[in-house]
Design a protein around this motif. Structure first.
Motif, PDB file in Angstrom:
ATOM      1  N   LEU A 196       0.824  -1.206   0.000  1.00 17.36           N
ATOM      2  CA  LEU A 196       0.000   0.000   0.000  1.00 17.36           C
ATOM      3  C   LEU A 196       0.861   1.261   0.000  1.00 17.36           C
ATOM      4  O   LEU A 196       0.633   2.188  -0.795  1.00 17.36           O
ATOM      5  CB  LEU A 196      -0.923  -0.002   1.217  1.00 17.36           C
ATOM      6  N   THR A 197       1.872   1.305   0.869  1.00 15.33           N
ATOM      7  CA  THR A 197       2.716   2.498   0.930  1.00 15.33           C
ATOM      8  C   THR A 197       3.530   2.666  -0.350  1.00 15.33           C
ATOM      9  O   THR A 197       3.709   3.786  -0.825  1.00 15.33           O
ATOM     10  CB  THR A 197       3.660   2.441   2.146  1.00 15.33           C
ATOM     11  N   THR A 198       4.000   1.568  -0.934  1.00 17.22           N
ATOM     12  CA  THR A 198       4.732   1.647  -2.195  1.00 17.22           C
ATOM     13  C   THR A 198       3.834   2.204  -3.293  1.00 17.22           C
ATOM     14  O   THR A 198       4.245   3.055  -4.079  1.00 17.22           O
ATOM     15  CB  THR A 198       5.258   0.260  -2.598  1.00 17.22           C
ATOM     16  N   HIS A 199       2.593   1.743  -3.327  1.00  9.84           N
ATOM     17  CA  HIS A 199       1.627   2.233  -4.328  1.00  9.84           C
ATOM     18  C   HIS A 199       1.383   3.732  -4.152  1.00  9.84           C
ATOM     19  O   HIS A 199       1.357   4.489  -5.126  1.00  9.84           O
ATOM     20  CB  HIS A 199       0.315   1.461  -4.202  1.00  9.84           C
ATOM     21  N   LEU A 200       1.204   4.181  -2.906  1.00 11.50           N
ATOM     22  CA  LEU A 200       0.969   5.600  -2.638  1.00 11.50           C
ATOM     23  C   LEU A 200       2.164   6.454  -3.048  1.00 11.50           C
ATOM     24  O   LEU A 200       2.011   7.528  -3.636  1.00 11.50           O
ATOM     25  CB  LEU A 200       0.647   5.817  -1.157  1.00 11.50           C
ATOM     26  N   VAL A 201       3.361   5.984  -2.753  1.00 11.95           N
ATOM     27  CA  VAL A 201       4.564   6.748  -3.091  1.00 11.95           C
ATOM     28  C   VAL A 201       4.740   6.846  -4.604  1.00 11.95           C
ATOM     29  O   VAL A 201       5.110   7.901  -5.127  1.00 11.95           O
ATOM     30  CB  VAL A 201       5.803   6.103  -2.423  1.00 11.95           C
ATOM     31  N   LYS A 202       4.450   5.770  -5.314  1.00 12.87           N
ATOM     32  CA  LYS A 202       4.603   5.789  -6.774  1.00 12.87           C
ATOM     33  C   LYS A 202       3.526   6.635  -7.448  1.00 12.87           C
ATOM     34  O   LYS A 202       3.767   7.241  -8.489  1.00 12.87           O
ATOM     35  CB  LYS A 202       4.561   4.359  -7.329  1.00 12.87           C
ATOM     36  N   GLN A 203       2.339   6.685  -6.852  1.00 16.10           N
ATOM     37  CA  GLN A 203       1.216   7.370  -7.492  1.00 16.10           C
ATOM     38  C   GLN A 203       1.250   8.884  -7.251  1.00 16.10           C
ATOM     39  O   GLN A 203       0.927   9.653  -8.152  1.00 16.10           O
ATOM     40  CB  GLN A 203      -0.108   6.803  -6.981  1.00 16.10           C
ATOM     41  N   TYR A 204       1.653   9.328  -6.069  1.00 20.10           N
ATOM     42  CA  TYR A 204       1.577  10.746  -5.731  1.00 20.10           C
ATOM     43  C   TYR A 204       2.974  11.350  -5.573  1.00 20.10           C
ATOM     44  O   TYR A 204       3.911  10.684  -5.128  1.00 20.10           O
ATOM     45  CB  TYR A 204       0.779  10.944  -4.432  1.00 20.10           C
ATOM     46  N   ASP A 205       3.078  12.635  -5.932  1.00 16.36           N
ATOM     47  CA  ASP A 205       4.360  13.333  -5.815  1.00 16.36           C
ATOM     48  C   ASP A 205       4.615  13.790  -4.385  1.00 16.36           C
ATOM     49  O   ASP A 205       5.722  13.662  -3.862  1.00 16.36           O
ATOM     50  CB  ASP A 205       4.388  14.559  -6.736  1.00 16.36           C
ATOM     51  N   VAL A 206       3.603  14.386  -3.756  1.00 18.45           N
ATOM     52  CA  VAL A 206       3.747  14.935  -2.417  1.00 18.45           C
ATOM     53  C   VAL A 206       2.721  14.287  -1.497  1.00 18.45           C
ATOM     54  O   VAL A 206       1.541  14.203  -1.831  1.00 18.45           O
ATOM     55  CB  VAL A 206       3.538  16.472  -2.422  1.00 18.45           C
ATOM     56  N   ILE A 207       3.187  13.855  -0.363  1.00 14.72           N
ATOM     57  CA  ILE A 207       2.292  13.277   0.640  1.00 14.72           C
ATOM     58  C   ILE A 207       2.486  14.071   1.925  1.00 14.72           C
ATOM     59  O   ILE A 207       3.596  14.198   2.431  1.00 14.72           O
ATOM     60  CB  ILE A 207       2.600  11.788   0.897  1.00 14.72           C
ATOM     61  N   ALA A 208       1.399  14.647   2.444  1.00 13.57           N
ATOM     62  CA  ALA A 208       1.465  15.439   3.670  1.00 13.57           C
ATOM     63  C   ALA A 208       0.736  14.699   4.785  1.00 13.57           C
ATOM     64  O   ALA A 208      -0.336  14.139   4.584  1.00 13.57           O
ATOM     65  CB  ALA A 208       0.828  16.798   3.452  1.00 13.57           C
ATOM     66  N   ILE A 209       1.326  14.724   5.956  1.00 15.28           N
ATOM     67  CA  ILE A 209       0.735  14.085   7.126  1.00 15.28           C
ATOM     68  C   ILE A 209       0.477  15.173   8.157  1.00 15.28           C
ATOM     69  O   ILE A 209       1.366  15.968   8.464  1.00 15.28           O
ATOM     70  CB  ILE A 209       1.659  13.007   7.699  1.00 15.28           C
ATOM     71  N   GLU A 210      -0.734  15.199   8.678  1.00 15.04           N
ATOM     72  CA  GLU A 210      -1.103  16.237   9.625  1.00 15.04           C
ATOM     73  C   GLU A 210      -1.560  15.581  10.925  1.00 15.04           C
ATOM     74  O   GLU A 210      -2.304  14.608  10.919  1.00 15.04           O
ATOM     75  CB  GLU A 210      -2.236  17.074   9.037  1.00 15.04           C
ATOM     76  N   ASP A 211      -1.121  16.144  12.012  1.00 18.95           N
ATOM     77  CA  ASP A 211      -1.499  15.642  13.331  1.00 18.95           C
ATOM     78  C   ASP A 211      -2.536  16.594  13.918  1.00 18.95           C
ATOM     79  O   ASP A 211      -2.202  17.651  14.430  1.00 18.95           O
ATOM     80  CB  ASP A 211      -0.272  15.542  14.235  1.00 18.95           C
ATOM     81  N   LEU A 212      -3.809  16.226  13.810  1.00 18.94           N
ATOM     82  CA  LEU A 212      -4.886  17.080  14.287  1.00 18.94           C
ATOM     83  C   LEU A 212      -5.280  16.706  15.706  1.00 18.94           C
ATOM     84  O   LEU A 212      -5.305  15.528  16.070  1.00 18.94           O
ATOM     85  CB  LEU A 212      -6.116  16.937  13.385  1.00 18.94           C
ATOM     86  N   LYS A 213      -5.611  17.724  16.477  1.00 19.67           N
ATOM     87  CA  LYS A 213      -6.166  17.484  17.804  1.00 19.67           C
ATOM     88  C   LYS A 213      -7.676  17.607  17.682  1.00 19.67           C
ATOM     89  O   LYS A 213      -8.195  18.659  17.325  1.00 19.67           O
ATOM     90  CB  LYS A 213      -5.616  18.493  18.804  1.00 19.67           C
ATOM     91  N   THR A 214      -8.376  16.530  17.949  1.00 18.30           N
ATOM     92  CA  THR A 214      -9.835  16.536  17.782  1.00 18.30           C
ATOM     93  C   THR A 214     -10.524  17.462  18.780  1.00 18.30           C
ATOM     94  O   THR A 214     -11.611  17.942  18.511  1.00 18.30           O
ATOM     95  CB  THR A 214     -10.402  15.125  17.932  1.00 18.30           C
ATOM     96  N   LYS A 215      -9.854  17.726  19.894  1.00 14.60           N
ATOM     97  CA  LYS A 215     -10.448  18.618  20.882  1.00 14.60           C
ATOM     98  C   LYS A 215     -10.571  20.045  20.334  1.00 14.60           C
ATOM     99  O   LYS A 215     -11.507  20.779  20.649  1.00 14.60           O
ATOM    100  CB  LYS A 215      -9.609  18.624  22.150  1.00 14.60           C
ATOM    101  N   ASN A 216      -9.608  20.437  19.487  1.00  9.84           N
ATOM    102  CA  ASN A 216      -9.640  21.763  18.900  1.00  9.84           C
ATOM    103  C   ASN A 216     -10.721  21.876  17.823  1.00  9.84           C
ATOM    104  O   ASN A 216     -11.115  22.984  17.456  1.00  9.84           O
ATOM    105  CB  ASN A 216      -8.276  22.118  18.289  1.00  9.84           C
ATOM    106  N   LEU A 217     -11.181  20.761  17.303  1.00  9.60           N
ATOM    107  CA  LEU A 217     -12.199  20.791  16.231  1.00  9.60           C
ATOM    108  C   LEU A 217     -13.625  20.849  16.789  1.00  9.60           C
ATOM    109  O   LEU A 217     -14.553  21.065  16.031  1.00  9.60           O
ATOM    110  CB  LEU A 217     -12.033  19.569  15.327  1.00  9.60           C
ATOM    111  N   GLN A 218     -13.777  20.611  18.066  1.00  8.54           N
ATOM    112  CA  GLN A 218     -15.115  20.626  18.644  1.00  8.54           C
ATOM    113  C   GLN A 218     -15.679  22.030  18.703  1.00  8.54           C
ATOM    114  O   GLN A 218     -14.947  23.003  18.923  1.00  8.54           O
ATOM    115  CB  GLN A 218     -15.085  20.054  20.078  1.00  8.54           C
ATOM    116  N   LYS A 219     -16.975  22.151  18.488  1.00  9.42           N
ATOM    117  CA  LYS A 219     -17.612  23.461  18.531  1.00  9.42           C
ATOM    118  C   LYS A 219     -17.919  23.875  19.956  1.00  9.42           C
ATOM    119  O   LYS A 219     -17.897  25.055  20.282  1.00  9.42           O
ATOM    120  CB  LYS A 219     -18.897  23.453  17.690  1.00  9.42           C
ATOM    121  N   ASN A 220     -18.218  22.903  20.800  1.00 14.34           N
ATOM    122  CA  ASN A 220     -18.531  23.252  22.200  1.00 14.34           C
ATOM    123  C   ASN A 220     -17.292  22.993  23.058  1.00 14.34           C
ATOM    124  O   ASN A 220     -17.016  21.899  23.474  1.00 14.34           O
ATOM    125  CB  ASN A 220     -19.734  22.445  22.708  1.00 14.34           C
ATOM    126  N   HIS A 221     -16.526  24.015  23.298  1.00 15.77           N
ATOM    127  CA  HIS A 221     -15.292  23.872  24.078  1.00 15.77           C
ATOM    128  C   HIS A 221     -15.661  23.615  25.522  1.00 15.77           C
ATOM    129  O   HIS A 221     -14.927  23.386  26.364  1.00 15.77           O
ATOM    130  CB  HIS A 221     -14.432  25.119  23.948  1.00 15.77           C
TER     131      HIS A 221
END
Length: 84
Positions: free
Chosen positions: A59-84
């Protein structure tokens, strides 16, 4: 299932030897059927682990061959909540 059953029976026999106070009580390592089941279980688990690792590599080999740039983001789900 086979491993659990063999281990259970072996443990019962070890406990029986202890209760009867046998001169040479058996240990779990002396039961060959339990050892065989343990080896076959380990072989089976290793095969499954290899299959999963192989799939991830493909799977990772396929992704690397298919796409030029791969970005990984570390999101905090607590920051995405509307009711803090």
């Amino acid at each position: 299932k086979k491993y659990s059953r063999r281990r259970h029976l072996a443990k019962l026999l070890v406990l029986q030897d202890r209760n009867k106070k046998v001169l040479c009580p058996r240990s779990l390592e002396s039961f060959t059927n339990w050892q065989k089941a343990q080896k076959s279980k380990a072989r089976y688990q290793a095969k499954i682990a290899n299959q999963r690792r192989d799939y991830l590599h493909k799977l990772t080999t396929h992704l690397v061959k298919q796409y030029d740039v791969i970005a990984i983001e570390d999101l905090k789900t607590k920051n995405l909540q509307k009711n803090h």
